[in-house]
Motif scaffolding. Structure first.
Motif, PDB file in Angstrom:
ATOM      1  N   ARG A 181       0.832  -1.210   0.000  1.00 35.22           N
ATOM      2  CA  ARG A 181       0.000   0.000   0.000  1.00 35.22           C
ATOM      3  C   ARG A 181       0.866   1.259   0.000  1.00 35.22           C
ATOM      4  NH1 ARG A 181      -5.310   0.064   1.241  1.00 35.22           N
ATOM      5  NH2 ARG A 181      -6.276   2.072   1.676  1.00 35.22           N
ATOM      6  N   GLN A 184       2.199   1.808  -3.484  1.00 32.03           N
ATOM      7  CA  GLN A 184       1.173   2.309  -4.391  1.00 32.03           C
ATOM      8  C   GLN A 184       0.822   3.762  -4.130  1.00 32.03           C
ATOM      9  OE1 GLN A 184      -2.081  -0.414  -3.941  1.00 32.03           O
ATOM     10  NE2 GLN A 184      -1.143  -2.006  -5.221  1.00 32.03           N
ATOM     11  N   SER A 185       0.961   4.189  -2.846  1.00 32.91           N
ATOM     12  CA  SER A 185       0.586   5.560  -2.511  1.00 32.91           C
ATOM     13  C   SER A 185       1.662   6.570  -2.877  1.00 32.91           C
ATOM     14  CB  SER A 185       0.294   5.668  -1.008  1.00 32.91           C
ATOM     15  OG  SER A 185       1.446   5.342  -0.241  1.00 32.91           O
TER      16      SER A 185
END
Length: 353
Positions: A181, A184-185
């Motif tokens: 995550r 991806q951020s």
């Protein structure tokens, strides 16, 4: 006296019935034996039943659970009927592992085995009765009671730590998801700026020159590639949508550029028109114009590649034109006549709207 007489009559009756039963099946004999007649309470012993019968006799084993119906006995294991021999006599054997938790004498009555003779006649063969002595553990009153032994602890193995493994696995999965995550951020870095339009055009012109298209009689392909390079350069350098414009529109757009002299605009216009003639009218220009056209484009790119773009001054709004005054219509003077030798002066008459 009466009790003794009743016991004697009961024993005589039992023997008579047993003898009567055995007399009907003299051809089939069943005999039961205990491995030992005395055991301690809870011990296990084998009860063996051996049966002899003429060949062709079908003998059925004891019904399942029959031994558990006998008082004082418990069956631990009961094996199937096994055939020991078939000729000259049929010999069968069945083994039953029994135990008892009742102290004293345990009577095992005759066990019934149902069979079918060779001629199809059904009958029953009974074993002999047995007596089992179950002894209790001797208790010495002089011995003191011993304390209860502690629980024997089992050594630890890797399965005993499964909660820790579960926590570690869940933690690893959570960390993996958090890492994915987080990746991806992250904001992707901006793409690198495109190379300058003049560098791209000069490199493509050099590549076109090395191909030698017009030397190999590919004149149309040569001019198509040359004008494509020029149009892409105009789009990248001057923000002119040259790829979607006609030659006349490109020439008109370049005419509004103050930083381009008339000679450059004229040469580019001639080159674009020549290319159109080659591509659409199948014209065949002179051989010296091929290299000259490429040199024109190269010189144009070099001259304008680093040239600063002039700022366009905003066009001031135009004031509305004043309303036109009503026009006057001149009335020509009347022609002189004999009765009126002096012409009247010309007068103006306002035009009616």
């Amino acid at each position: 006296m009466r009790l003794r007489l009743f016991s004697s009559l009961l024993l005589l009756t039992s023997l008579t019935v047993l003898l009567a039963q055995q007399s009907t099946n003299k051809a089939v004999l069943a005999r039961a034996e205990l491995a030992q007649t005395k055991i301690d309470i809870g011990d296990q012993i084998w009860l063996d039943v051996k049966i002899s019968a003429p060949p062709g006799t079908r003998i059925t084993a004891l019904p399942t659970g029959y031994m558990n119906t006998l008082e004082g006995l418990e069956v631990v294991s009961e094996k199937e009927m096994a055939t020991i021999s078939e000729t000259p006599e049929l010999l069968l054997q069945q083994r039953i592992l029994i135990t008892s938790f009742d102290t004293g004498y345990i009577a095992i009555p005759p066990l019934p085995y149902i069979f079918t003779a060779a001629d199809g006649r059904p009958d029953t063969a009974y074993t002999n009765d047995l007596l089992l002595h179950v002894r209790a553990f001797p208790v010495d009153e002089d011995n003191e009671l011993r304390p209860i032994k502690p629980i024997i602890e089992e050594p630890l193995n890797w399965l005993d730590f499964w909660p820790a493994y579960l926590i570690l696995a869940l933690g690893g999965i959570a960390y993996l998801l958090w890492t994915i995550r987080k990746r991806q951020s992250k904001v992707a870095p901006p793409p690198p700026p495109p190379p300058p339009a003049d560098e791209v055009a000069l490199a493509e012109l050099l590549s076109l020159e090395k191909k030698g298209l017009w030397e190999n009689n590919q004149v149309k392909e040569y001019y198509s590639e040359l004008t494509r390079i020029l149009r892409e350069y105009l789009e990248g350098r001057f923000s002119v949508p040259a790829m979607e414009m006609t030659t006349r529109q490109i020439t008109s757009e370049l005419g509004r550029r103050e930083n381009l002299d008339r000679l450059q605009r004229s040469e580019l216009s001639e080159l674009l028109q020549l290319s159109d003639m080659v591509k659409f009218a199948k014209a065949e220009p002179a051989a010296n114009l091929h290299a000259k056209g490429l040199d024109r484009v190269r010189e144009f790119v070099k001259d304008t590649g680093k040239m600063p773009e002039p700022e366009r001054s905003p066009v001031p709004p135009t004031a509305p034109a004043p309303a036109a005054a009503p026009s006057a219509t001149l009335v020509p003077p009347p022609m002189p006549t004999p009765g009126n030798p002096q012409p009247a002066p010309a007068t103006s008459k306002p035009e009616e709207e």
